[in-house]
Design a protein around this motif. Sequence first.
Motif, short mmCIF file in Angstrom:
data_model
loop_
_atom_site.label_atom_id
_atom_site.label_comp_id
_atom_site.label_asym_id
_atom_site.label_seq_id
_atom_site.Cartn_x
_atom_site.Cartn_y
_atom_site.Cartn_z
N PRO A 184 2.95 15.71 -3.76
CA PRO A 184 2.03 15.35 -2.54
C PRO A 184 0.98 15.96 -1.76
CG PRO A 184 4.29 16.33 -2.00
CD PRO A 184 3.79 16.58 -3.18
N VAL A 185 -0.03 15.76 -1.01
CA VAL A 185 -0.92 16.50 -0.28
C VAL A 185 -1.15 15.38 1.01
CG1 VAL A 185 -3.69 16.78 -0.54
CG2 VAL A 185 -2.10 16.96 -3.34
N GLU A 186 -1.77 16.07 1.85
CA GLU A 186 -1.62 16.08 3.61
C GLU A 186 -2.88 16.19 4.26
OE1 GLU A 186 0.78 13.75 5.36
OE2 GLU A 186 2.28 14.16 3.13
N CYS A 241 -3.55 7.44 -2.00
CA CYS A 241 -3.40 7.85 -0.49
C CYS A 241 -2.79 6.89 0.40
CB CYS A 241 -4.52 8.21 0.28
SG CYS A 241 -4.93 10.29 -0.82
N LEU A 242 -2.09 6.66 1.00
CA LEU A 242 -1.73 6.40 1.81
C LEU A 242 -1.11 5.71 3.59
CD1 LEU A 242 1.46 4.85 -0.11
CD2 LEU A 242 -0.75 3.76 -0.01
N HIS A 243 -1.72 4.71 4.69
CA HIS A 243 -1.35 5.47 5.83
C HIS A 243 -0.65 4.53 6.90
CE1 HIS A 243 -4.85 2.13 6.69
NE2 HIS A 243 -5.31 2.25 5.56
N PRO A 244 -0.44 5.03 7.82
CA PRO A 244 0.86 3.61 8.01
C PRO A 244 -0.23 2.62 8.70
CG PRO A 244 -0.04 5.65 10.00
CD PRO A 244 -0.41 5.15 8.22
N GLY A 245 -1.18 2.01 9.15
CA GLY A 245 -2.16 0.64 9.74
C GLY A 245 -2.15 -0.12 8.43
N GLY A 246 -3.79 -0.88 8.89
CA GLY A 246 -2.95 -2.27 7.84
C GLY A 246 -5.12 -2.32 7.52
N HIS A 247 -5.38 -3.42 7.29
CA HIS A 247 -6.61 -3.31 6.41
C HIS A 247 -7.56 -3.14 6.75
CE1 HIS A 247 -7.65 -5.78 2.83
NE2 HIS A 247 -9.37 -5.78 3.57
#
Length: 209
Positions: free
Chosen positions: A162-164, A184-190
């Motif tokens: 994991p890398v923040e 890399c994932l984020h909580p938002g959308g497109h």
Amino acid sequence: GNARAVLDDPAVTIPAREAGFLLVAPDGLGGTWSHVGSPSQTRDDIAFLRAVVADVRDRWPIDPHQVVASGFSQGGSMVWDLACHGGDGFTAFLPFAGGFWEPLPKSCPSGPVALRHVHGRSDVVVPMAGRTIRGIFRQGDILAGFAVWRAHDHCSGGLTVPVERGALSCEEFPGCASGRLLLCLHPGGHEMDAAWLADGLAWTRGLTR
């Protein structure tokens, strides 16, 4: 989108300039890209993009060890396809919110790649799990696509690292015999953020140090 919009977008131009990159924005015919599984498959856009890079090499004194392909949405899908089928000569790939379309490739002739993908967990335009377009075409599952990359780069089946990175929660896949893979994932959308591109370009710099 189109090339003019990219060249007018500070979320792209500022990170590229500050990182010392020459920004080249090609246009796909009809505002789309032709890649495996897409509705437009009547032309060879991999050959087109490679011709663009060859033309740039003839015109500008670019660093051959820092040639990066990036794209958003279907542009991101085109980058995945380019990395798989025509990625030799590129240092790294920075796709955003777009992956393989079905059928997923069984193998990639390009050889191992360095790829850092950014995607929103709440993306409904290109969902992580994929979706069907026009009842015929289907965007692929992003995690299934990464399984293809892990096999292609000969990565071990061990736990990810994991890398923040600010709003991004990234995982690097360890034990790759060659190549580098980062999801890399984020909580938002497109969406795409200038900081994510800047961070990706900095990551590519570290690959050749």
